[in-house]
Structures are given as structure tokens and as C-alpha cells.
Motif scaffolding. Sequence first.
Motif, PDB file in Angstrom:
ATOM      1  N   ASP A  33       0.892  -1.195  -0.013  1.00 44.56           N
ATOM      2  CA  ASP A  33       0.025  -0.105   0.235  1.00 44.56           C
ATOM      3  C   ASP A  33       0.907   1.202  -0.069  1.00 44.56           C
ATOM      4  O   ASP A  33       0.840   2.064   1.018  1.00 44.56           O
ATOM      5  CB  ASP A  33      -0.945  -0.074   1.213  1.00 44.56           C
ATOM      6  CG  ASP A  33      -1.826   1.018   1.366  1.00 44.56           C
ATOM      7  OD1 ASP A  33      -2.351   1.569   0.077  1.00 44.56           O
ATOM      8  OD2 ASP A  33      -2.210   1.662   2.281  1.00 44.56           O
ATOM      9  N   PRO A  34       1.466   1.434  -1.035  1.00 47.47           N
ATOM     10  CA  PRO A  34       1.691   0.966  -2.490  1.00 47.47           C
ATOM     11  C   PRO A  34       3.011   0.131  -2.503  1.00 47.47           C
ATOM     12  O   PRO A  34       3.797   0.050  -1.384  1.00 47.47           O
ATOM     13  CB  PRO A  34       1.883   2.205  -3.184  1.00 47.47           C
ATOM     14  CG  PRO A  34       2.557   2.911  -2.559  1.00 47.47           C
ATOM     15  CD  PRO A  34       2.001   2.905  -1.028  1.00 47.47           C
ATOM     16  N   ILE A  35       3.211  -0.784  -3.572  1.00 48.13           N
ATOM     17  CA  ILE A  35       4.215  -1.627  -3.571  1.00 48.13           C
ATOM     18  C   ILE A  35       5.380  -0.414  -3.757  1.00 48.13           C
ATOM     19  O   ILE A  35       5.283   0.609  -4.479  1.00 48.13           O
ATOM     20  CB  ILE A  35       4.104  -2.401  -4.883  1.00 48.13           C
ATOM     21  CG1 ILE A  35       5.359  -3.485  -4.782  1.00 48.13           C
ATOM     22  CG2 ILE A  35       4.028  -1.644  -6.207  1.00 48.13           C
ATOM     23  CD1 ILE A  35       5.208  -4.608  -5.741  1.00 48.13           C
ATOM     24  N   THR A  36       6.554  -0.822  -3.217  1.00 54.05           N
ATOM     25  CA  THR A  36       7.657   0.002  -3.121  1.00 54.05           C
ATOM     26  C   THR A  36       9.006  -0.552  -3.729  1.00 54.05           C
ATOM     27  O   THR A  36       8.933  -1.677  -4.079  1.00 54.05           O
ATOM     28  CB  THR A  36       8.156   0.476  -1.766  1.00 54.05           C
ATOM     29  OG1 THR A  36       8.786  -0.550  -0.847  1.00 54.05           O
ATOM     30  CG2 THR A  36       7.099   1.064  -0.950  1.00 54.05           C
ATOM     31  N   ASN A  37      10.085   0.260  -4.185  1.00 56.04           N
ATOM     32  CA  ASN A  37      11.347  -0.288  -4.455  1.00 56.04           C
ATOM     33  C   ASN A  37      12.059  -1.211  -3.594  1.00 56.04           C
ATOM     34  O   ASN A  37      12.510  -2.392  -3.733  1.00 56.04           O
ATOM     35  CB  ASN A  37      12.596   0.854  -4.372  1.00 56.04           C
ATOM     36  CG  ASN A  37      12.084   1.499  -5.903  1.00 56.04           C
ATOM     37  OD1 ASN A  37      11.447   1.124  -6.744  1.00 56.04           O
ATOM     38  ND2 ASN A  37      12.541   2.998  -5.702  1.00 56.04           N
ATOM     39  N   GLY A  38      11.501  -1.188  -2.100  1.00 56.42           N
ATOM     40  CA  GLY A  38      12.086  -2.430  -1.170  1.00 56.42           C
ATOM     41  C   GLY A  38      11.359  -3.640  -1.528  1.00 56.42           C
ATOM     42  O   GLY A  38      11.859  -4.852  -1.435  1.00 56.42           O
ATOM     43  N   HIS A  39      10.074  -3.391  -1.856  1.00 53.44           N
ATOM     44  CA  HIS A  39       9.187  -4.592  -1.955  1.00 53.44           C
ATOM     45  C   HIS A  39       9.847  -5.209  -3.263  1.00 53.44           C
ATOM     46  O   HIS A  39       9.920  -6.667  -3.364  1.00 53.44           O
ATOM     47  CB  HIS A  39       7.672  -4.180  -2.364  1.00 53.44           C
ATOM     48  CG  HIS A  39       7.228  -4.072  -1.075  1.00 53.44           C
ATOM     49  ND1 HIS A  39       6.199  -2.803  -1.112  1.00 53.44           N
ATOM     50  CD2 HIS A  39       6.995  -4.380   0.178  1.00 53.44           C
ATOM     51  CE1 HIS A  39       5.672  -2.833   0.123  1.00 53.44           C
ATOM     52  NE2 HIS A  39       6.058  -3.689   0.839  1.00 53.44           N
ATOM     53  N   LEU A  40      10.035  -4.549  -4.272  1.00 52.15           N
ATOM     54  CA  LEU A  40      10.504  -5.146  -5.771  1.00 52.15           C
ATOM     55  C   LEU A  40      12.060  -5.671  -5.493  1.00 52.15           C
ATOM     56  O   LEU A  40      12.220  -6.786  -6.134  1.00 52.15           O
ATOM     57  CB  LEU A  40      10.528  -3.896  -6.622  1.00 52.15           C
ATOM     58  CG  LEU A  40      10.638  -4.270  -7.977  1.00 52.15           C
ATOM     59  CD1 LEU A  40       9.717  -5.154  -8.633  1.00 52.15           C
ATOM     60  CD2 LEU A  40      10.615  -2.913  -9.154  1.00 52.15           C
ATOM     61  N   ASP A  41      12.788  -5.097  -4.407  1.00 49.74           N
ATOM     62  CA  ASP A  41      13.998  -5.747  -4.232  1.00 49.74           C
ATOM     63  C   ASP A  41      13.603  -7.120  -3.793  1.00 49.74           C
ATOM     64  O   ASP A  41      14.647  -7.899  -4.269  1.00 49.74           O
ATOM     65  CB  ASP A  41      14.641  -4.783  -3.293  1.00 49.74           C
ATOM     66  CG  ASP A  41      16.194  -5.059  -3.123  1.00 49.74           C
ATOM     67  OD1 ASP A  41      16.561  -6.188  -3.352  1.00 49.74           O
ATOM     68  OD2 ASP A  41      16.943  -4.229  -2.550  1.00 49.74           O
ATOM     69  N   VAL A  42      13.010  -7.234  -2.893  1.00 44.95           N
ATOM     70  CA  VAL A  42      12.837  -8.774  -2.076  1.00 44.95           C
ATOM     71  C   VAL A  42      12.309  -9.425  -3.251  1.00 44.95           C
ATOM     72  O   VAL A  42      12.499 -10.765  -3.529  1.00 44.95           O
ATOM     73  CB  VAL A  42      11.812  -8.400  -0.959  1.00 44.95           C
ATOM     74  CG1 VAL A  42      11.576  -9.882  -0.439  1.00 44.95           C
ATOM     75  CG2 VAL A  42      12.518  -7.764   0.019  1.00 44.95           C
ATOM     76  N   ILE A  43      11.459  -9.049  -4.072  1.00 42.07           N
ATOM     77  CA  ILE A  43      10.782  -9.976  -5.225  1.00 42.07           C
ATOM     78  C   ILE A  43      11.907 -10.308  -6.074  1.00 42.07           C
ATOM     79  O   ILE A  43      11.920 -11.613  -6.455  1.00 42.07           O
ATOM     80  CB  ILE A  43       9.598  -9.245  -6.080  1.00 42.07           C
ATOM     81  CG1 ILE A  43       8.436  -8.781  -4.974  1.00 42.07           C
ATOM     82  CG2 ILE A  43       9.160 -10.024  -7.256  1.00 42.07           C
ATOM     83  CD1 ILE A  43       7.338  -7.858  -5.679  1.00 42.07           C
ATOM     84  N   ARG A  44      12.778  -9.363  -6.470  1.00 42.66           N
ATOM     85  CA  ARG A  44      13.816  -9.998  -7.493  1.00 42.66           C
ATOM     86  C   ARG A  44      14.966 -10.836  -6.645  1.00 42.66           C
ATOM     87  O   ARG A  44      15.051 -11.813  -7.571  1.00 42.66           O
ATOM     88  CB  ARG A  44      14.569  -8.580  -7.749  1.00 42.66           C
ATOM     89  CG  ARG A  44      13.882  -7.836  -8.686  1.00 42.66           C
ATOM     90  CD  ARG A  44      14.826  -6.629  -9.332  1.00 42.66           C
ATOM     91  NE  ARG A  44      14.085  -6.018 -10.539  1.00 42.66           N
ATOM     92  CZ  ARG A  44      13.890  -4.520 -10.355  1.00 42.66           C
ATOM     93  NH1 ARG A  44      14.112  -3.827  -9.581  1.00 42.66           N
ATOM     94  NH2 ARG A  44      13.073  -4.198 -11.387  1.00 42.66           N
ATOM     95  N   ARG A  45      15.210 -10.572  -5.556  1.00 32.77           N
ATOM     96  CA  ARG A  45      15.765 -11.637  -4.716  1.00 32.77           C
ATOM     97  C   ARG A  45      15.230 -12.992  -4.659  1.00 32.77           C
ATOM     98  O   ARG A  45      15.961 -13.898  -4.881  1.00 32.77           O
ATOM     99  CB  ARG A  45      16.023 -11.251  -3.280  1.00 32.77           C
ATOM    100  CG  ARG A  45      17.440  -9.819  -3.343  1.00 32.77           C
ATOM    101  CD  ARG A  45      17.286  -9.256  -2.012  1.00 32.77           C
ATOM    102  NE  ARG A  45      17.878  -8.154  -2.168  1.00 32.77           N
ATOM    103  CZ  ARG A  45      19.427  -8.084  -1.880  1.00 32.77           C
ATOM    104  NH1 ARG A  45      20.112  -9.112  -1.663  1.00 32.77           N
ATOM    105  NH2 ARG A  45      19.945  -6.933  -2.109  1.00 32.77           N
TER     106      ARG A  45
END
Length: 160
Positions: free
Chosen positions: A12-24
Motif C-alpha cells: 500500500d503501495p508497492i515500493t522499491n524495497g518490495h521489488l528488491d525482495v521480489i527480485r531476490r
Amino acid sequence: MMKSCIYPGTFDPITNGHLDVIRRASNVFDKVIVAVALNESKTPYFDYHKRIELAKLATKDLLSVEVIGFDNLLVDFAKSQNINTVVRGLRAVSDFEYELQIGYANASLWSQFETVYFMPSLKNAFISSSIVRSVLRHNGDISSLVPKQVYQKIKEEYAN
């Protein structure tokens, strides 16, 4: 055998931190399901369908990632997907205590349930959705905090 995981959250919302974890996670697992929780108890800034849309925008170039919304217990959602592993992000020691409790609670509901923790890179370690929402409420610049596509969508739809 294909190994999949679920990365649950309110996003809420998706962040660069979330995207970092998703990529990992996508470097370790064959498939990552980003599970967007309805979770109205948190009174989200963005509605459920918008959060799903923003998560899909942020992950559209990641072929092994799928975004799905859910509104039940995480363990029940995981069982419905035939996936017993979830991924969670840890930014600081304060996250660890909360995440440990949640991990134990989920494991008590399903003995085969596993939680894997990823740390975001240092440049994303301070980013949280609550920080992004606070900056947004004060008309600040969130362009360095969220994925580019998410920033553009928020700018288009929520600009004053």
C-alpha cells in the motif's frame, strides 16, 4: 521440480524495497506469487484493486512473478496455491520480532509452512509503504521510493 513461493503483503503501495525482495526471491525460486492482501483492518491508502494493479505494473517485466489478490488467512491461501513457502522482507531488527511471531503463528496453523526471510539492499532498507504514504500525503516526491511505472500511475491519477 519447480519450487514456488508466496510474497504476501498489503503493498500500500508497492515500493522499491518490495521489488528488491521480489527480485531476490525470483533468483532463488522458479515462481514468485506476490499476494496482495485485502487487509481492510489497516485502512489502506489505496483500494484493493488499485494495489493489485500497481503490483502488476511494478512486476510486469519479471516473467516468473504473478500477482494475485487474497482475502483469507495466508495459510489457507498458500494451501489453495499448493505452495508451502512464503517470503518476507526484513529491514531492521524491529521487523524481525514481528515477522518471527507471524512465522510461528503460521507454522502452528500448518506444520509444513515455511518462512524464508530476505533483506533488501542497503539503498532500499529504509523504504516502507507507510513512509511512501506519508510523503504522498504531504505532496512530496516519491519517485525514488517506488518503481517508475508505479510512480507514473500515482502521479497521473492522484496529482492535485
